[in-house]
Design a protein around this motif. Sequence first.
Motif, PDB file in Angstrom:
ATOM      1  N   LEU A 244       0.826  -1.203   0.000  1.00 52.55           N
ATOM      2  CA  LEU A 244       0.000   0.000   0.000  1.00 52.55           C
ATOM      3  C   LEU A 244       0.862   1.256   0.000  1.00 52.55           C
ATOM      4  O   LEU A 244       0.670   2.170  -0.814  1.00 52.55           O
ATOM      5  N   VAL A 245       1.832   1.312   0.893  1.00 60.48           N
ATOM      6  CA  VAL A 245       2.670   2.504   1.013  1.00 60.48           C
ATOM      7  C   VAL A 245       3.527   2.694  -0.235  1.00 60.48           C
ATOM      8  O   VAL A 245       3.729   3.820  -0.698  1.00 60.48           O
ATOM      9  N   ARG A 246       4.028   1.608  -0.805  1.00 58.41           N
ATOM     10  CA  ARG A 246       4.817   1.721  -2.040  1.00 58.41           C
ATOM     11  C   ARG A 246       3.991   2.316  -3.179  1.00 58.41           C
ATOM     12  O   ARG A 246       4.487   3.129  -3.960  1.00 58.41           O
ATOM     13  N   ASN A 247       2.742   1.888  -3.277  1.00 58.20           N
ATOM     14  CA  ASN A 247       1.899   2.385  -4.364  1.00 58.20           C
ATOM     15  C   ASN A 247       1.556   3.853  -4.199  1.00 58.20           C
ATOM     16  O   ASN A 247       1.472   4.589  -5.189  1.00 58.20           O
ATOM     17  N   VAL A 248       1.350   4.284  -2.981  1.00 61.09           N
ATOM     18  CA  VAL A 248       1.013   5.688  -2.748  1.00 61.09           C
ATOM     19  C   VAL A 248       2.275   6.560  -2.737  1.00 61.09           C
ATOM     20  O   VAL A 248       2.287   7.658  -3.287  1.00 61.09           O
ATOM     21  N   GLY A 249       3.341   6.051  -2.133  1.00 57.54           N
ATOM     22  CA  GLY A 249       4.562   6.848  -2.004  1.00 57.54           C
ATOM     23  C   GLY A 249       5.425   6.872  -3.250  1.00 57.54           C
ATOM     24  O   GLY A 249       6.141   7.841  -3.496  1.00 57.54           O
ATOM     25  N   GLY A 250       5.352   5.810  -4.057  1.00 58.71           N
ATOM     26  CA  GLY A 250       6.142   5.759  -5.283  1.00 58.71           C
ATOM     27  C   GLY A 250       7.628   5.918  -5.028  1.00 58.71           C
ATOM     28  O   GLY A 250       8.180   5.348  -4.072  1.00 58.71           O
ATOM     29  N   GLU A 251       8.269   6.711  -5.843  1.00 57.80           N
ATOM     30  CA  GLU A 251       9.720   6.905  -5.743  1.00 57.80           C
ATOM     31  C   GLU A 251      10.127   7.699  -4.513  1.00 57.80           C
ATOM     32  O   GLU A 251      11.308   7.771  -4.180  1.00 57.80           O
ATOM     33  N   ARG A 252       9.151   8.251  -3.799  1.00 57.32           N
ATOM     34  CA  ARG A 252       9.471   9.058  -2.626  1.00 57.32           C
ATOM     35  C   ARG A 252       9.661   8.218  -1.360  1.00 57.32           C
ATOM     36  O   ARG A 252      10.024   8.741  -0.321  1.00 57.32           O
ATOM     37  N   VAL A 253       9.420   6.911  -1.437  1.00 59.60           N
ATOM     38  CA  VAL A 253       9.555   6.079  -0.241  1.00 59.60           C
ATOM     39  C   VAL A 253      10.488   4.906  -0.484  1.00 59.60           C
ATOM     40  O   VAL A 253      10.571   4.363  -1.578  1.00 59.60           O
ATOM     41  N   GLU A 254      11.190   4.537   0.568  1.00 63.47           N
ATOM     42  CA  GLU A 254      11.968   3.303   0.612  1.00 63.47           C
ATOM     43  C   GLU A 254      11.363   2.456   1.727  1.00 63.47           C
ATOM     44  O   GLU A 254      11.444   2.816   2.905  1.00 63.47           O
ATOM     45  N   VAL A 255      10.743   1.344   1.363  1.00 63.83           N
ATOM     46  CA  VAL A 255       9.942   0.569   2.311  1.00 63.83           C
ATOM     47  C   VAL A 255      10.652  -0.719   2.701  1.00 63.83           C
ATOM     48  O   VAL A 255      11.073  -1.490   1.838  1.00 63.83           O
ATOM     49  N   VAL A 256      10.776  -0.937   3.988  1.00 64.29           N
ATOM     50  CA  VAL A 256      11.234  -2.205   4.542  1.00 64.29           C
ATOM     51  C   VAL A 256      10.023  -2.871   5.184  1.00 64.29           C
ATOM     52  O   VAL A 256       9.349  -2.269   6.027  1.00 64.29           O
ATOM     53  N   THR A 257       9.729  -4.106   4.768  1.00 58.69           N
ATOM     54  CA  THR A 257       8.613  -4.853   5.343  1.00 58.69           C
ATOM     55  C   THR A 257       9.142  -5.908   6.300  1.00 58.69           C
ATOM     56  O   THR A 257      10.007  -6.705   5.934  1.00 58.69           O
ATOM     57  N   LEU A 258       8.632  -5.919   7.510  1.00 57.00           N
ATOM     58  CA  LEU A 258       9.150  -6.821   8.537  1.00 57.00           C
ATOM     59  C   LEU A 258       8.694  -8.262   8.342  1.00 57.00           C
ATOM     60  O   LEU A 258       9.467  -9.196   8.550  1.00 57.00           O
ATOM     61  N   MET A 259       7.445  -8.461   7.955  1.00 55.00           N
ATOM     62  CA  MET A 259       6.867  -9.811   7.898  1.00 55.00           C
ATOM     63  C   MET A 259       6.757 -10.267   6.452  1.00 55.00           C
ATOM     64  O   MET A 259       6.019  -9.689   5.666  1.00 55.00           O
ATOM     65  N   GLY A 260       7.492 -11.312   6.114  1.00 54.33           N
ATOM     66  CA  GLY A 260       7.531 -11.804   4.756  1.00 54.33           C
ATOM     67  C   GLY A 260       6.469 -12.842   4.464  1.00 54.33           C
ATOM     68  O   GLY A 260       5.544 -13.071   5.259  1.00 54.33           O
TER      69      GLY A 260
END
Length: 315
Positions: A49-65
């Motif tokens: 969700l955050v990647r789609n909204v933030g686009g190139e402005r975010v670097e997302v680390v997801t804890l639970m794979g």
Amino acid sequence: MGKLKTRAAIWIILAAALLVGCAQPATGSDDLAAHPIRVVATTGMVGDLVRNVGGERVEVVTLMGPGVDPHLYKASADDVVQLQRADIIFYNGLHLEAAMSEVFERMQSRSRTVAVTGGIPREALLPSDEYDNQFDPHVWFDVMLWRQTVEYVRDVLIDLDPSHASIYRTNAESYGRQLDELHAYVQSRAALIPEDQRVLVTAHDAFRYFGRAYGFEVHGLQGISTVVEAGAADVQQLADFIATRRIPAIFVETSVPQRTLAAVQSAVRARGFEVRIGGELFSDALGDPGTPEGEYIGMVRHNIDTIVTSLRGEG
């Protein structure tokens, strides 16, 4: 005694994270316009969700794979370091990540923490059958309900990084349209099953929002949370239901051990009826990165396609 040990472990992890933080302080909000926003998300659905909204402005680390059960997940020392370094932390909320609640509380003084479900009106939520004054956290199975988190995340990112507001608005609008199309797809696929045959039996009760949105009667062996395991009586009761209603297929979940439904299948067989495992559904976790199921839209499409194919006897 167990609670004391758990709290002691959390405090040790937090202390270690704070020591790291002394050497590498989190960047203040005034500097965010100059670099991508460092985001830590708990689940794959929240991260996507955050990647789609933030686009190139975010670097997302997801804890639970993939395959990880968020109901039981406890933060590791590395997780807490990641959380401490984040500019902002997004999590599902509604007690989905119950074992991490104390960590979130301690992190609030260093990083902004946001439950994406905070943007959903409480009257739209389903109450928990297990815990008083709590709600079912599995909101992502109603695509239109999950769509409301898009606007909420958009507004949070704009508040954090107002100089790039136009990017967040454009991305949110585009992703919202994709979710509208996804919702229509799920509706069209569900309509292929006669209403009296729309019965979904799964390992745990994660699909109530799905059932409400798309007209399915939903039954889970375990409750909303997987913390409490199903007992022999639960198995026998569900087996009686399946055999009586002649349910053709039941579904395992990627984040719940398959042995739970294998016991149900055996109990149904003992009643003179054969129910098959209709396939594997993604419930509390996405699929592997790089696959269609590794993203929210692909996961939802996989689930409805698997359900329809199996209940119609096409598999």
